[in-house]
Design a protein around this motif. Structure first.
Motif, PDB file in Angstrom:
ATOM      1  N   THR A   1       3.402  19.764 -28.383  1.00 33.58           N
ATOM      2  CA  THR A   1       2.018  19.293 -28.301  1.00 33.58           C
ATOM      3  C   THR A   1       1.038  20.404 -27.931  1.00 33.58           C
ATOM      4  OG1 THR A   1       2.808  17.101 -27.648  1.00 33.58           O
ATOM      5  CG2 THR A   1       0.488  17.607 -27.175  1.00 33.58           C
ATOM      6  N   VAL A   2      -0.009  20.529 -28.744  1.00 39.45           N
ATOM      7  CA  VAL A   2      -1.123  21.429 -28.440  1.00 39.45           C
ATOM      8  C   VAL A   2      -2.409  20.610 -28.577  1.00 39.45           C
ATOM      9  CG1 VAL A   2       0.069  23.497 -29.280  1.00 39.45           C
ATOM     10  CG2 VAL A   2      -1.344  22.171 -30.860  1.00 39.45           C
ATOM     11  N   LEU A   3      -3.522  21.163 -28.138  1.00 40.36           N
ATOM     12  CA  LEU A   3      -4.786  20.467 -28.338  1.00 40.36           C
ATOM     13  C   LEU A   3      -5.514  21.087 -29.521  1.00 40.36           C
ATOM     14  CD1 LEU A   3      -6.202  19.932 -24.725  1.00 40.36           C
ATOM     15  CD2 LEU A   3      -4.398  18.712 -25.932  1.00 40.36           C
ATOM     16  N   VAL A   4      -5.926  20.254 -30.454  1.00 35.06           N
ATOM     17  CA  VAL A   4      -6.744  20.713 -31.575  1.00 35.06           C
ATOM     18  C   VAL A   4      -8.082  19.997 -31.455  1.00 35.06           C
ATOM     19  CG1 VAL A   4      -6.966  20.848 -34.074  1.00 35.06           C
ATOM     20  CG2 VAL A   4      -4.715  21.101 -33.026  1.00 35.06           C
ATOM     21  N   ASP A   5      -9.130  20.757 -31.268  1.00 36.22           N
ATOM     22  CA  ASP A   5     -10.456  20.185 -30.975  1.00 36.22           C
ATOM     23  C   ASP A   5     -10.366  19.151 -29.854  1.00 36.22           C
ATOM     24  OD1 ASP A   5     -11.560  21.829 -32.880  1.00 36.22           O
ATOM     25  OD2 ASP A   5     -11.701  20.294 -34.424  1.00 36.22           O
ATOM     26  N   GLY A   6      -9.573  19.452 -28.860  1.00 40.57           N
ATOM     27  CA  GLY A   6      -9.485  18.606 -27.666  1.00 40.57           C
ATOM     28  C   GLY A   6      -8.512  17.446 -27.774  1.00 40.57           C
ATOM     29  N   ARG A   7      -7.934  17.250 -28.964  1.00 34.39           N
ATOM     30  CA  ARG A   7      -7.021  16.123 -29.123  1.00 34.39           C
ATOM     31  C   ARG A   7      -5.566  16.591 -29.155  1.00 34.39           C
ATOM     32  NH1 ARG A   7      -9.394  11.598 -33.032  1.00 34.39           N
ATOM     33  NH2 ARG A   7     -11.595  11.829 -32.585  1.00 34.39           N
ATOM     34  N   ALA A   8      -4.719  15.844 -28.469  1.00 33.08           N
ATOM     35  CA  ALA A   8      -3.293  16.179 -28.463  1.00 33.08           C
ATOM     36  C   ALA A   8      -2.728  16.010 -29.866  1.00 33.08           C
ATOM     37  CB  ALA A   8      -2.563  15.279 -27.479  1.00 33.08           C
ATOM     38  N   THR A   9      -2.020  17.014 -30.322  1.00 29.35           N
ATOM     39  CA  THR A   9      -1.518  17.046 -31.706  1.00 29.35           C
ATOM     40  C   THR A   9      -0.126  17.668 -31.705  1.00 29.35           C
ATOM     41  OG1 THR A   9      -3.784  17.441 -32.426  1.00 29.35           O
ATOM     42  CG2 THR A   9      -2.073  17.919 -34.018  1.00 29.35           C
ATOM     43  N   TYR A  10       0.752  17.160 -32.580  1.00 30.62           N
ATOM     44  CA  TYR A  10       2.062  17.793 -32.737  1.00 30.62           C
ATOM     45  C   TYR A  10       1.908  19.042 -33.602  1.00 30.62           C
ATOM     46  CZ  TYR A  10       4.272  13.337 -31.298  1.00 30.62           C
ATOM     47  OH  TYR A  10       4.684  12.218 -30.624  1.00 30.62           O
ATOM     48  N   ALA A  11       2.194  20.223 -33.030  1.00 27.90           N
ATOM     49  CA  ALA A  11       2.061  21.459 -33.812  1.00 27.90           C
ATOM     50  C   ALA A  11       3.130  21.556 -34.889  1.00 27.90           C
ATOM     51  CB  ALA A  11       2.123  22.671 -32.892  1.00 27.90           C
ATOM     52  N   CYS A  12       4.198  20.754 -34.783  1.00 27.12           N
ATOM     53  CA  CYS A  12       5.257  20.795 -35.798  1.00 27.12           C
ATOM     54  C   CYS A  12       4.883  19.990 -37.027  1.00 27.12           C
ATOM     55  CB  CYS A  12       6.585  20.282 -35.225  1.00 27.12           C
ATOM     56  SG  CYS A  12       6.662  18.495 -35.007  1.00 27.12           S
ATOM     57  N   LEU A  13       3.851  19.123 -36.918  1.00 31.98           N
ATOM     58  CA  LEU A  13       3.431  18.318 -38.068  1.00 31.98           C
ATOM     59  C   LEU A  13       2.051  18.735 -38.555  1.00 31.98           C
ATOM     60  CD1 LEU A  13       4.525  14.603 -37.638  1.00 31.98           C
ATOM     61  CD2 LEU A  13       5.716  16.509 -38.692  1.00 31.98           C
ATOM     62  N   LEU A  14       1.653  19.944 -38.203  1.00 39.18           N
ATOM     63  CA  LEU A  14       0.365  20.442 -38.664  1.00 39.18           C
ATOM     64  C   LEU A  14       0.615  21.769 -39.373  1.00 39.18           C
ATOM     65  CD1 LEU A  14      -2.517  19.192 -38.056  1.00 39.18           C
ATOM     66  CD2 LEU A  14      -2.872  21.201 -36.626  1.00 39.18           C
ATOM     67  N   TYR A  15       0.167  21.865 -40.597  1.00 37.64           N
ATOM     68  CA  TYR A  15       0.243  23.168 -41.269  1.00 37.64           C
ATOM     69  C   TYR A  15      -0.753  24.100 -40.593  1.00 37.64           C
ATOM     70  CZ  TYR A  15       2.826  20.614 -44.825  1.00 37.64           C
ATOM     71  OH  TYR A  15       3.756  19.831 -45.464  1.00 37.64           O
ATOM     72  N   ALA A  16      -0.371  25.355 -40.448  1.00 32.89           N
ATOM     73  CA  ALA A  16      -1.259  26.318 -39.792  1.00 32.89           C
ATOM     74  C   ALA A  16      -2.623  26.353 -40.479  1.00 32.89           C
ATOM     75  CB  ALA A  16      -0.613  27.700 -39.799  1.00 32.89           C
ATOM     76  N   MET A  17      -2.624  26.201 -41.803  1.00 39.27           N
ATOM     77  CA  MET A  17      -3.874  26.245 -42.563  1.00 39.27           C
ATOM     78  C   MET A  17      -4.842  25.134 -42.140  1.00 39.27           C
ATOM     79  SD  MET A  17      -3.761  28.822 -44.646  1.00 39.27           S
ATOM     80  CE  MET A  17      -4.886  28.546 -46.017  1.00 39.27           C
ATOM     81  N   GLN A  18      -4.300  24.046 -41.605  1.00 40.56           N
ATOM     82  CA  GLN A  18      -5.154  22.940 -41.174  1.00 40.56           C
ATOM     83  C   GLN A  18      -5.956  23.285 -39.917  1.00 40.56           C
ATOM     84  OE1 GLN A  18      -1.713  19.919 -41.566  1.00 40.56           O
ATOM     85  NE2 GLN A  18      -3.526  18.643 -41.751  1.00 40.56           N
ATOM     86  N   ALA A  19      -5.608  24.363 -39.264  1.00 46.41           N
ATOM     87  CA  ALA A  19      -6.312  24.743 -38.031  1.00 46.41           C
ATOM     88  C   ALA A  19      -7.579  25.540 -38.313  1.00 46.41           C
ATOM     89  CB  ALA A  19      -5.373  25.558 -37.135  1.00 46.41           C
ATOM     90  N   GLU A  20      -7.842  25.838 -39.572  1.00 43.77           N
ATOM     91  CA  GLU A  20      -8.999  26.658 -39.952  1.00 43.77           C
ATOM     92  C   GLU A  20     -10.288  26.131 -39.291  1.00 43.77           C
ATOM     93  OE1 GLU A  20      -9.094  29.428 -41.856  1.00 43.77           O
ATOM     94  OE2 GLU A  20     -11.270  29.595 -41.692  1.00 43.77           O
ATOM     95  N   GLY A  21     -10.954  27.024 -38.565  1.00 43.90           N
ATOM     96  CA  GLY A  21     -12.243  26.674 -37.967  1.00 43.90           C
ATOM     97  C   GLY A  21     -12.166  25.798 -36.730  1.00 43.90           C
ATOM     98  N   ARG A  22     -10.958  25.485 -36.323  1.00 40.72           N
ATOM     99  CA  ARG A  22     -10.825  24.561 -35.190  1.00 40.72           C
ATOM    100  C   ARG A  22     -10.564  25.307 -33.890  1.00 40.72           C
ATOM    101  NH1 ARG A  22      -9.655  19.081 -36.938  1.00 40.72           N
ATOM    102  NH2 ARG A  22      -9.727  19.042 -39.200  1.00 40.72           N
TER     103      ARG A  22
END
Lengths: 281, 175
Positions: free
Chosen positions: B52-73
């Motif tokens: 779990t990491v925070l993406v724009d303040g929300r808890a998110t599974y980093a294993c189910l997020l493509y790195a490309m989805q983090a663009e600008g966040r």
């Protein structure tokens, strides 16, 4: 699913154009949680639609309009008059998934265990599909078979319109799981319209325990014109056996699952009736 | 990792960063490769919460997020919450409660709790459970984690002045 390329179109038209050009080699990505589990060895291009302004919830006339890329956690937190969608969204998977997974992802390609198709069928929702222009598809038609059929030509789901419940209307949903975050064993949703304690109309839908989410028309028929009381709900729920093909699994027989569904139907109807009565005063 | 083909830009623990990546790389893989190893690989399928990491303040599974989805966040990992020498409030309580056995789930637990503390004003049990429902622990049976979290939350709830100050400053920096 193997991603070989990643694009971020900035308009709906550009997204559709890209998807049309890519054909089966293109894959819409919103939350993207399902993509990690999809089979297929052919590399695909992810078409990220999260930059298209499709994440919103607003009330517009007699509808709540939910953008297709709205995360489930936003739907869970939203509050509006006679709003009923939060209940099921709270029950979907885990906090981290709800923060990412979207309403569109839940219904653009329907997995048998998906909860939202069940709720949207009962709610008589309308799906907004963009094909150069937008058109609305009623839930009964949209979920008549795998909705992915609608998007093969690059068309996109842009929004879901949910009717604002009127007075004397009530909604209830029940999801049965082995533990909080597990996939559903049976999901039931019911919409009741009451008049002087009598059921004027009913929409009851099921999912997970059957091959594909569907309405339970024999159950609905057994409700209309009758009093909204537990005995009637039980009698109607008993029609579930003829309404759908119940499927066993995880060590449970088909009969057991059907009984589970029957009990859940009664619960959902009780909730819907309570909702209708409570808000009618 | 084989050759990178794409780049992704995002704010990581307060710093603007650019990383080489590939479309099918998970954010978790990128973070660990770049040295942010507090974020753990557990199940790799969005069940256990160790990543779990925070993406724009929300808890998110980093294993189910493509790195490309983090663009600008804005991405935050456990490294932004505390260090071994200077642990965060919840981390101190976890140690005090003896809630850390193998410790593998703890970074994820802490990140979910961080999202909770930075998002909600009221910490009723139902809300706390909702924020923590995506993190599994296979050692402690949760009781000690719960005790540590409750202590941290109760202390935070009883310190309204500090919270209000923090809120207004973060608003100020956004606008």
């Amino acid at each position: 699913m193997k991603l070989s390329e990643f694009t971020r179109p900035d308009t709906l038209a550009a997204a559709r154009r890209t998807l049309r050009e890519l054909g089966p080699k293109g894959m819409v990505l919103a939350g993207g949680t399902a993509l990690h589990f999809m089979q297929g060895k052919t590399p695909v291009t992810a078409v990220d639609i999260t930059g298209l302004g499709l994440s919103y919830i607003k009330q517009k006339g007699n509808f709540f309009v939910i953008g297709a890329a709205t995360p489930l956690s936003d739907i869970q937190r939203y509050r509006g008059p006679r709003w009923a969608m939060h209940e099921i969204c709270r029950r979907i998977s885990t906090h981290q998934i709800r923060n990412v997974s979207t309403i569109g992802g839940n219904i653009a390609r329907v997995f048998p265990w998906a909860d939202l198709p069940v709720v949207l069928l009962a709610m008589d929702a309308r799906m907004v599909v963009y094909s150069g222009k937008e058109k609305e598809i009623p839930a009964d038609e949209y979920f008549s078979s795998q909705p992915a059929r609608l998007f093969r030509g690059g068309d996109l789901l842009t929004a879901v319109k949910i009717p604002v419940l009127k007075a004397h209307h009530g909604f209830g949903s029940v999801k049965v799981t082995r533990n909080a975050a597990a996939f559903s064993l049976a999901t039931i949703a019911a919409l009741l319209e009451l008049k002087d304690g009598v059921i004027k109309s009913a929409r009851v839908a099921a999912g997970s325990a059957i091959p594909f989410p569907q309405r339970l028309k024999p159950v609905e028929a057994a409700l209309v014109g009758k009093e909204a009381v537990t005995a009637v709900f039980k009698e109607a729920a008993a029609a579930a056996g003829t309404a759908a093909k119940w499927v066993g699994g995880e060590g449970m027989s088909a009969d057991y699952i059907r009984e589970l569904a029957e009990v859940s139907i009664v619960d959902a109807l009780e909730r819907a009736a309570e909702f209708a009565r409570g808000r009618a005063e | 990792m084989t050759k990178t083909t794409h780049t992704v830009n995002f704010t990581l623990n307060g710093e603007k960063k650019t990383f080489g990546t590939r479309p099918d790389e998970k954010l978790l893989t990128l973070l660990r490769r770049e040295g942010y190893r507090g974020t753990k690989y557990g199940c790799g399928q969005g069940t256990c919460g160790a990543c779990t990491v925070l993406v724009d303040g929300r808890a998110t599974y980093a294993c189910l997020l493509y790195a490309m989805q983090a663009e600008g966040r804005t991405v935050r990992t456990i490294e932004s919450v505390g260090t071994f020498d200077k642990p965060g409030e919840f981390q101190k309580e976890l140690v005090a409660a003896g809630a850390v056995q193998c410790g593998y789930c703890i970074p994820g637990m802490v990140m979910s709790a961080t999202a909770l503390m930075e998002t909600e004003e009221v910490f009723e049990d139902e809300i706390v459970k909702e924020y923590m429902d995506g993190n599994l622990c296979r050692c402690t049976g949760y009781e000690k984690i719960w005790v540590a979290l409750r202590k941290t939350l109760d202390r935070q709830a009883s310190a309204p002045a500090k919270r209000a100050g923090k809120k207004s400053s973060s608003k100020g920096s956004k606008k």
